[in-house]
Scaffold this motif. Structure first.
Motif: not given
Ligand code: MG
Ligand code: DHB
Length: 216
Positions: A138, A141, A164-165
């Protein structure tokens, strides 16, 4: 819809989560220190905790500590001799996280490393700190594919990797996606050593999702 999503998260917390003053204090301290409020929602953080518990994880790797909110949840799933190795690039965020870990009484189980993950991960490998039973990614990115590659490399067979994401309001579905989500999922799909899927989520953090993979 987002009021409803928040209401549901509230109901879930009220009904299924124990009161946890240390977590509330960690959030307050992170907010007061000006950290971005991008930690996991409580239900998703508890989902990580439940996964770690269910696989009886003893060694967990986290890339992107922020203020330590997810780290506290993960550390609380560990047995007394278990370890969470968590990597944070920002010295300021790491300082906030350290005091949050202390206040939550998990500092003895948390090995917090300050530095860029791509510099720290080779050190962790050298130190033989793995293999890890679970990894939570996390962080920034743009490096997700590299982080995933490291996570696979440092995992034991059967380990769980959560990223995540990866939905970003649906952006992942567009061939032109620039969020990094599509690139990460595409990387996962091409990896023979992991079996993966994506779960879309809504809640206090809006519409997003996580990828979950098991290492073969
Ligand atoms: Mg995140
Ligand atoms: C955001 C959310 C995240 O969970 C994250 O890791 C980074 C950014 C955001 O909403 O901007």
């Amino acid at each position: 819809m987002s009021d409803t999503w928040t209401a549901v998260d509230g109901f879930v917390e009220e009904t299924l989560h124990a009161d946890d003053p240390a977590l509330a204090e960690a959030m307050a301290a992170s907010g007061a220190a000006g950290l971005p409020p991008i930690q996991l929602s409580a239900p998703l953080a508890k989902m990580l905790h439940l996964i770690a518990s269910s696989i009886r994880a003893e060694r967990i790797l986290e890339i992107g500590t922020l203020g330590g909110y997810s780290g506290i949840w993960l550390a609380r799933a560990l047995p007394p001799a278990g370890r969470l190795v968590t990597i944070e690039v920002s010295r300021q965020h790491a300082d906030v996280a350290r005091s949050n870990f202390e206040r939550a009484d998990v500092a003895d189980q948390v090995d917090l490393r300050v530095g860029a993950a791509l510099d720290v991960l080779p050190v962790i490998e050298q130190e033989d700190a793995g293999p890890f039973d679970m990894t939570f990614i996390d962080a920034d990115k743009s490096n997700n594919s590299a982080y995933l590659e490291w996570a696979v490399r440092l995992s034991r067979p059967g380990a769980v990797i959560v990223l995540d994401n990866v939905v970003r309001g649906g952006a992942v579905a567009a061939a032109t996606d620039k969020s990094g989500a599509r690139a990460a999922i595409t990387w996962m799909g091409a990896q023979p050593r992991i079996d993966s899927t994506v779960v879309q989520t809504v809640g206090t953090k809006g519409y997003d999702g996580f990828a979950i993979a098991v290492v073969k």
